[in-house]
Design an enzyme around this catalytic site. Structure first.
Site, PDB file in Angstrom:
ATOM      1  N   TYR A 210     -27.341  10.347 -42.671  1.00  0.00           N
ATOM      2  CA  TYR A 210     -26.518   9.414 -43.465  1.00  0.00           C
ATOM      3  C   TYR A 210     -27.293   8.240 -44.067  1.00  0.00           C
ATOM      4  O   TYR A 210     -26.697   7.340 -44.652  1.00  0.00           O
ATOM      5  CB  TYR A 210     -25.306   8.953 -42.656  1.00  0.00           C
ATOM      6  CG  TYR A 210     -24.412  10.132 -42.320  1.00  0.00           C
ATOM      7  CD1 TYR A 210     -23.511  10.628 -43.259  1.00  0.00           C
ATOM      8  CD2 TYR A 210     -24.526  10.804 -41.109  1.00  0.00           C
ATOM      9  CE1 TYR A 210     -22.727  11.729 -42.982  1.00  0.00           C
ATOM     10  CE2 TYR A 210     -23.745  11.907 -40.824  1.00  0.00           C
ATOM     11  CZ  TYR A 210     -22.848  12.370 -41.763  1.00  0.00           C
ATOM     12  OH  TYR A 210     -22.077  13.473 -41.493  1.00  0.00           O
ATOM     13  N   ASP A 239     -31.859  16.316 -39.483  1.00  0.00           N
ATOM     14  CA  ASP A 239     -30.761  17.028 -40.139  1.00  0.00           C
ATOM     15  C   ASP A 239     -31.299  17.826 -41.325  1.00  0.00           C
ATOM     16  O   ASP A 239     -32.520  18.000 -41.501  1.00  0.00           O
ATOM     17  CB  ASP A 239     -29.668  16.008 -40.543  1.00  0.00           C
ATOM     18  CG  ASP A 239     -28.258  16.568 -40.466  1.00  0.00           C
ATOM     19  OD1 ASP A 239     -27.866  17.298 -41.401  1.00  0.00           O
ATOM     20  OD2 ASP A 239     -27.555  16.293 -39.477  1.00  0.00           O
ATOM     21  N   ASP A 240     -30.395  18.311 -42.129  1.00  0.00           N
ATOM     22  CA  ASP A 240     -30.676  19.101 -43.338  1.00  0.00           C
ATOM     23  C   ASP A 240     -31.791  18.452 -44.176  1.00  0.00           C
ATOM     24  O   ASP A 240     -31.749  17.243 -44.417  1.00  0.00           O
ATOM     25  CB  ASP A 240     -29.355  19.152 -44.134  1.00  0.00           C
ATOM     26  CG  ASP A 240     -29.419  20.043 -45.348  1.00  0.00           C
ATOM     27  OD1 ASP A 240     -30.452  20.671 -45.603  1.00  0.00           O
ATOM     28  OD2 ASP A 240     -28.382  20.098 -46.048  1.00  0.00           O
ATOM     29  N   ASP A 352     -24.162  24.100 -38.270  1.00  0.00           N
ATOM     30  CA  ASP A 352     -23.294  23.567 -39.331  1.00  0.00           C
ATOM     31  C   ASP A 352     -22.808  24.684 -40.267  1.00  0.00           C
ATOM     32  O   ASP A 352     -23.406  25.758 -40.329  1.00  0.00           O
ATOM     33  CB  ASP A 352     -24.095  22.530 -40.123  1.00  0.00           C
ATOM     34  CG  ASP A 352     -23.198  21.500 -40.801  1.00  0.00           C
ATOM     35  OD1 ASP A 352     -21.959  21.650 -40.783  1.00  0.00           O
ATOM     36  OD2 ASP A 352     -23.757  20.533 -41.359  1.00  0.00           O
ATOM     37  N   ARG A 409     -17.992  18.379 -33.821  1.00  0.00           N
ATOM     38  CA  ARG A 409     -17.594  17.442 -34.885  1.00  0.00           C
ATOM     39  C   ARG A 409     -16.106  17.622 -35.120  1.00  0.00           C
ATOM     40  O   ARG A 409     -15.642  18.736 -35.374  1.00  0.00           O
ATOM     41  CB  ARG A 409     -18.361  17.745 -36.157  1.00  0.00           C
ATOM     42  CG  ARG A 409     -19.448  16.753 -36.455  1.00  0.00           C
ATOM     43  CD  ARG A 409     -18.991  15.380 -36.819  1.00  0.00           C
ATOM     44  NE  ARG A 409     -18.562  15.416 -38.185  1.00  0.00           N
ATOM     45  CZ  ARG A 409     -19.391  15.560 -39.203  1.00  0.00           C
ATOM     46  NH1 ARG A 409     -20.698  15.644 -39.021  1.00  0.00           N
ATOM     47  NH2 ARG A 409     -18.921  15.599 -40.422  1.00  0.00           N
ATOM     48  N   ASP A 413     -17.272  14.110 -42.884  1.00  0.00           N
ATOM     49  CA  ASP A 413     -18.451  13.245 -42.856  1.00  0.00           C
ATOM     50  C   ASP A 413     -18.068  11.789 -43.112  1.00  0.00           C
ATOM     51  O   ASP A 413     -17.229  11.506 -43.964  1.00  0.00           O
ATOM     52  CB  ASP A 413     -19.434  13.647 -43.966  1.00  0.00           C
ATOM     53  CG  ASP A 413     -20.097  14.981 -43.695  1.00  0.00           C
ATOM     54  OD1 ASP A 413     -19.607  15.751 -42.853  1.00  0.00           O
ATOM     55  OD2 ASP A 413     -21.128  15.249 -44.358  1.00  0.00           O
TER      56      ASP A 413
HETATM   57  C1  9PG Z   1     -25.990  18.388 -44.192  1.00  0.00           C
HETATM   58  C2  9PG Z   1     -24.635  17.800 -43.847  1.00  0.00           C
HETATM   59  C3  9PG Z   1     -24.661  16.972 -42.554  1.00  0.00           C
HETATM   60  C4  9PG Z   1     -23.244  16.576 -42.179  1.00  0.00           C
HETATM   61  C5  9PG Z   1     -22.389  17.820 -42.068  1.00  0.00           C
HETATM   62  C6  9PG Z   1     -22.402  18.577 -43.379  1.00  0.00           C
HETATM   63  O1  9PG Z   1     -19.248  20.605 -49.374  1.00  0.00           O
HETATM   64  N1  9PG Z   1     -18.718  20.251 -48.302  1.00  0.00           N
HETATM   65  O2  9PG Z   1     -17.527  20.442 -48.084  1.00  0.00           O
HETATM   66  C7  9PG Z   1     -19.519  19.618 -47.308  1.00  0.00           C
HETATM   67  C8  9PG Z   1     -18.920  19.157 -46.143  1.00  0.00           C
HETATM   68  C9  9PG Z   1     -19.711  18.535 -45.183  1.00  0.00           C
HETATM   69  C10 9PG Z   1     -21.066  18.403 -45.370  1.00  0.00           C
HETATM   70  C11 9PG Z   1     -21.658  18.853 -46.525  1.00  0.00           C
HETATM   71  C12 9PG Z   1     -20.886  19.480 -47.497  1.00  0.00           C
HETATM   72  O3  9PG Z   1     -21.819  17.791 -44.403  1.00  0.00           O
HETATM   73  O4  9PG Z   1     -21.080  17.515 -41.710  1.00  0.00           O
HETATM   74  O5  9PG Z   1     -23.237  15.882 -40.950  1.00  0.00           O
HETATM   75  O6  9PG Z   1     -25.244  17.693 -41.509  1.00  0.00           O
HETATM   76  O7  9PG Z   1     -23.745  18.910 -43.726  1.00  0.00           O
HETATM   77  O8  9PG Z   1     -25.945  19.118 -45.379  1.00  0.00           O
END
Ligand code: 9PG
Length: 560
Positions: A210, A239-240, A352, A409, A413
């Site tokens: 974040y 993370d990602d 995730d 979770r 987010d």
């Molecule tokens: C990494 C993130 C973080 C985060 C996760 C997740 O498109 N969407 O609906 C969407 C929802 C959640 C999201 C990303 C896209 O976040 O919750 O903590 O790890 O992936 O990409």
């Protein structure tokens, strides 16, 4: 509130030979469905239908969302609408509900469990005890005779062969006068039935997402590790952003020259448990795994020549494919990745986008329900990771994973802003699943009763920084106190160099509070949310002798 059983129903294809066995003992209905015919049946749904006699409107219900990010709130029957009725992408419906079909006009639904409350204040909980074998949806519908409540065992078209029987998860119907007490009792029952993993210690940590998002580099990790010595973290989670492609989890891109092993070693050398994010059930079209094993991809339900879309995400380059998690070789692959990452030192894995395994598609084994596909895929990761690795579910169908994950979770987010950012994709009907700290507040209060009953709740990260954010210090504090009052996991997700003495003091306050609330929840006393069924976004949470009353629109709160 009293519910009266009217009938049961079976929906699907070739269901003429299906027979439902049903028993009632006290508040519990036990049931099963068997195929007494001579050809296979594809079962979409088996439902118990109840009448609600003498209901006094307005009738409200608690709406539990399907997966981590799905909205959890309360709604008024006859006034509010199910999000699926707007013209939107079928993919979004599949992502946020057990049943991807649009609801009938006027229907309202909740996943796994609901609490109904009529104008006279009479209440009833309806819930499924368990979720490993199939999803469960509670649906309110208007019928000529009055209001009906449907408890739908959602089997997603799973094939039941002649002679086969499926035991369905029991359904309980309980009257009461306190939604938090009803839901706490339900969660305790489910936790017992599914042998929930609830013994992990209170989790404090750091997560890269974040502040750095997908731009994170190894230098960012090194810089934060260098500052982290004074911080009370147990886990330090990347993370990602490290991976060369979605699906290729053991390699890194150019931003991480030391590889996943090197990053884990650096984190461990600094004295923290290395944690890593991955989206194990989806793969990029140009990933090594997808190119090497095209036969591992699930296929579109309507077009077997096309790989099934598992997710769309701009930051990864568009469409991702979903793995066919019913194939033993895919499950072995998942177990091997997890085992290799644990060998590298990662004893905390954030899995995730895992709803992808439930999505409608063609899978090698058509006898499995969506819930069994998701659970089987997590089981493979657990098998590879071993019993001592902390597994955090994310973007995960909640009901099917009790007993497998250590943390879950339970909301959308957070973000460096209170309300949904106007620049995010509109996602008709599903905007509130997009990142916002307000959305995280809503689910953190509304799902607080799950904590330490089904797993450790992960409300998502604290947002402590007061620069490089659109959150005001009051909003950052209101959110931090909600995390503390939930007793859930407490992860910092700022560039630590932006944090000073005030932010550190707030974290220390949250951790003291969080440990107290967590201990209460572990003793069977999860937080209470008195306006859970009154307000679309709850304002108030009570726990461990404290009270937090917020204004969820403004993002302000008072704490006593
Ligand atoms: C990494 C993130 C973080 C985060 C996760 C997740 O498109 N969407 O609906 C969407 C929802 C959640 C999201 C990303 C896209 O976040 O919750 O903590 O790890 O992936 O990409």
């Amino acid at each position: 509130m009293k519910l009266e059983l009217l009938r049961h129903e079976v929906h699907g294809a070739d269901t003429g030979g299906l027979v439902v066995d049903l028993d009632q003992a006290g508040d519990r209905f036990t049931w099963s469905v068997a195929n007494a015919g001579d050809h296979p049946a594809a079962v979409d749904q088996v439902a118990l239908v109840f009448a609600v006699p003498d209901v006094r409107f307005p009738l409200r219900l608690f709406r539990n969302g399907y997966q981590s990010w799905s909205v959890t709130d309360s709604a008024a029957f006859g006034l509010d609408r199910d999000p699926s009725i707007v013209d939107t992408l079928p993919f979004l419906r599949d992502m946020h509900h057990a049943d991807r079909e649009p609801a009938a006009a006027g229907d309202l639904r909740s996943e796994q469990v609901t609490v109904l409350r009529d104008h006279g204040g009479k209440q009833a909980l309806v819930g499924f005890i368990g979720g490993r074998h199939h999803d469960g949806t509670i649906r309110l519908r208007s019928a000529p005779s009055g209001v009906e409540v449907r408890a739908e065992a959602t089997l997603g078209g799973a094939v039941l062969d002649p002679g086969a029987r499926r035991t369905l998860h029991p359904v309980v119907v309980r009257a009461g006068d306190d939604p938090s007490a009803l839901l706490a009792q339900w969660a305790a029952d489910v936790g017992r039935a599914e042998q929930a993993r609830v013994t992990a210690p209170y989790q404090v940590g750091w997560c890269s997402w974040y502040h750095y998002f997908d731009g994170v580099t190894e230098a960012d990790i090194t810089a934060n590790l260098a500052q982290a010595g004074d911080w009370p973290f147990d886990v330090f989670q990347l993370d990602d952003g490290f991976q060369p492609a979605i699906g290729d989890w053991l390699a890194t891109n150019d931003k991480f020259p030391s590889g996943v092993d090197g990053v884990a070693s650096a984190i461990a050398a600094a004295g923290f448990v290395p944690g890593l994010w991955m989206a194990p059930f989806i793969v990029a079209p140009d990933s090594e795994v997808a190119l090497a094993h095209p036969e591992w991809l699930a296929r579109e339900a309507d077009d077997a020549t096309q790989p099934m879309i598992g997710m769309f995400n701009d930051i990864w380059g568009g469409f991702m494919y979903g793995l066919d998690v019913t194939r033993p070789e895919v499950l072995d692959h998942l177990a091997e990745i997890a085992a290799d990452l644990v060998d590298a030192g990662y004893h905390y894995l954030k899995l995730d986008f895992t709803f992808s395994a439930k999505q409608r598609g063609r899978y090698a084994d058509a006898t499995l329900t969506p819930a069994e596909r998701v659970r089987g895929a997590y089981e493979a990761v657990r098998r590879g990771a071993g019993d001592d690795t902390f597994i955090l579910g994310c973007g995960a169908p909640l009901g099917s994973l009790v007993g497998l994950v250590d943390g879950m979770r339970i909301g959308p987010d957070v973000g460096p802003h209170w309300a949904t950012d106007p620049l995010t994709a509109p996602l008709p009907g599903y905007r509130e699943t997009q990142p916002s700290t307000r959305g995280a507040w809503r689910s953190t209060l509304a799902r607080a009763f799950l904590h330490r009953q089904l797993w450790l709740n992960d409300p998502d990260c604290l947002m402590l920084r007061t620069t490089e954010t659109h959150l005001t210090p009051e909003q950052a504090r209101a959110w931090a106190l909600a995390v503390g009052m939930s007793g859930g996991m407490a992860l910092v997700s700022d560039d630590l160099s932006l944090l000073g003495a005030d932010e550190r003091a707030l974290l220390d306050e949250v951790l003291t509070l969080g440990r107290d609330v967590d201990a209460e929840a572990a003793a069977g006393r999860p937080p209470r949310v008195p306006d859970l069924v009154d307000a679309a976004i709850p304002s108030t949470i009570e726990a461990a002798g404290h009270l937090l009353v917020g204004d969820p629109e403004a993002g302000t709160a008072t704490f006593t």
